[in-house]
Design an enzyme around this catalytic site. Structure first.
Site, short mmCIF file in Angstrom:
data_model
loop_
_atom_site.label_atom_id
_atom_site.label_comp_id
_atom_site.label_asym_id
_atom_site.label_seq_id
_atom_site.Cartn_x
_atom_site.Cartn_y
_atom_site.Cartn_z
N HIS A 103 58.81 71.83 -20.99
CA HIS A 103 58.44 73.02 -20.24
C HIS A 103 57.47 72.64 -19.13
CE1 HIS A 103 55.54 72.60 -23.54
NE2 HIS A 103 54.63 73.13 -22.72
N HIS A 133 54.43 74.31 -16.72
CA HIS A 133 53.50 75.42 -16.48
C HIS A 133 53.37 75.65 -14.98
CE1 HIS A 133 51.39 75.28 -20.53
NE2 HIS A 133 51.90 74.06 -20.50
P1 5GP Z 1 51.73 72.79 -23.94
O1 5GP Z 1 50.35 72.66 -24.51
O2 5GP Z 1 52.78 72.38 -24.96
O3 5GP Z 1 51.92 72.16 -22.61
O4 5GP Z 1 51.92 74.35 -23.68
C1 5GP Z 1 52.48 75.24 -24.56
C2 5GP Z 1 52.22 76.63 -24.03
O5 5GP Z 1 53.10 77.52 -24.69
C3 5GP Z 1 50.79 77.13 -24.31
O6 5GP Z 1 50.16 77.45 -23.07
C4 5GP Z 1 51.00 78.35 -25.18
O7 5GP Z 1 50.13 79.41 -24.84
C5 5GP Z 1 52.45 78.74 -24.90
N1 5GP Z 1 53.11 79.39 -26.02
C6 5GP Z 1 53.11 78.96 -27.31
N2 5GP Z 1 53.83 79.82 -28.07
C7 5GP Z 1 54.29 80.79 -27.24
C8 5GP Z 1 55.09 81.96 -27.45
O8 5GP Z 1 55.53 82.29 -28.54
N3 5GP Z 1 55.38 82.71 -26.34
C9 5GP Z 1 54.91 82.38 -25.10
N4 5GP Z 1 55.25 83.19 -24.09
N5 5GP Z 1 54.15 81.29 -24.87
C10 5GP Z 1 53.83 80.50 -25.93
#
Ligand code: 5GP
Length: 132
Positions: A97, A99
């Site tokens: 993903h 951001h």
């Molecule tokens: P990472 O730390 O893996 O780069 O980012 C994961 C992101 O996914 C985090 O910012 C977290 O808030 C978001 N996230 C985790 N679970 C969910 C969810 O169930 N729904 C949404 N919309 N975002 C999520």
């Protein structure tokens, strides 16, 4: 099944802002700024490093378009475009993903800190990394 696969499948709701045949974009449930958005491929890849190149390029095109649109629509001053690959880099959801984090000021909830590490031999590293 990871949480983003569940969102893609419709098993978990999301605030969807864009969708096409390859990807889905939705608001981060823990936003660090107004408009904080996650863009994911519908197909499961663990992270950027193992993502199919065509899918990756498609995602990055969509990210650029959305980020530009978000900055204009939300009157942001800039944005961070971030992907974390693997746990050591801060990845918490094991589904590739990106951001999109619109930025308004240094009071926003996103921090990227670059702390210079001493003793790294740049000549040696350049030789290791140079792609012929
Ligand atoms: P990472 O730390 O893996 O780069 O980012 C994961 C992101 O996914 C985090 O910012 C977290 O808030 C978001 N996230 C985790 N679970 C969910 C969810 O169930 N729904 C949404 N919309 N975002 C999520």
């Amino acid at each position: 099944m990871d949480v983003f696969c569940k969102i893609v499948n419709g098993d978990i709701p999301c605030y969807k802002v864009y969708e096409d045949e390859v990807c889905l974009a939705f608001l981060d449930v823990n936003p660090v700024s107004k408009g904080h958005t996650i863009v994911v491929p519908k197909q499961h890849f663990e992270e950027a490093l193992d993502c199919d190149m065509e899918v990756y390029l498609h995602i990055m095109k969509v990210v650029k378009t959305l980020a530009t649109t978000w900055v204009n629509k939300l009157d942001a001053k800039g944005c961070n475009i971030v992907t974390n690959a693997k746990e050591v880099a801060g990845q918490t959801v094991p589904h590739f993903h990106v951001h999109i984090i619109p930025r308004y000021s240094d009071e926003d909830g996103y921090r990227a800190e670059y702390v210079k590490q001493e003793g790294l031999d740049l000549v040696e590293i350049m030789h290791v990394l140079t792609v012929e």
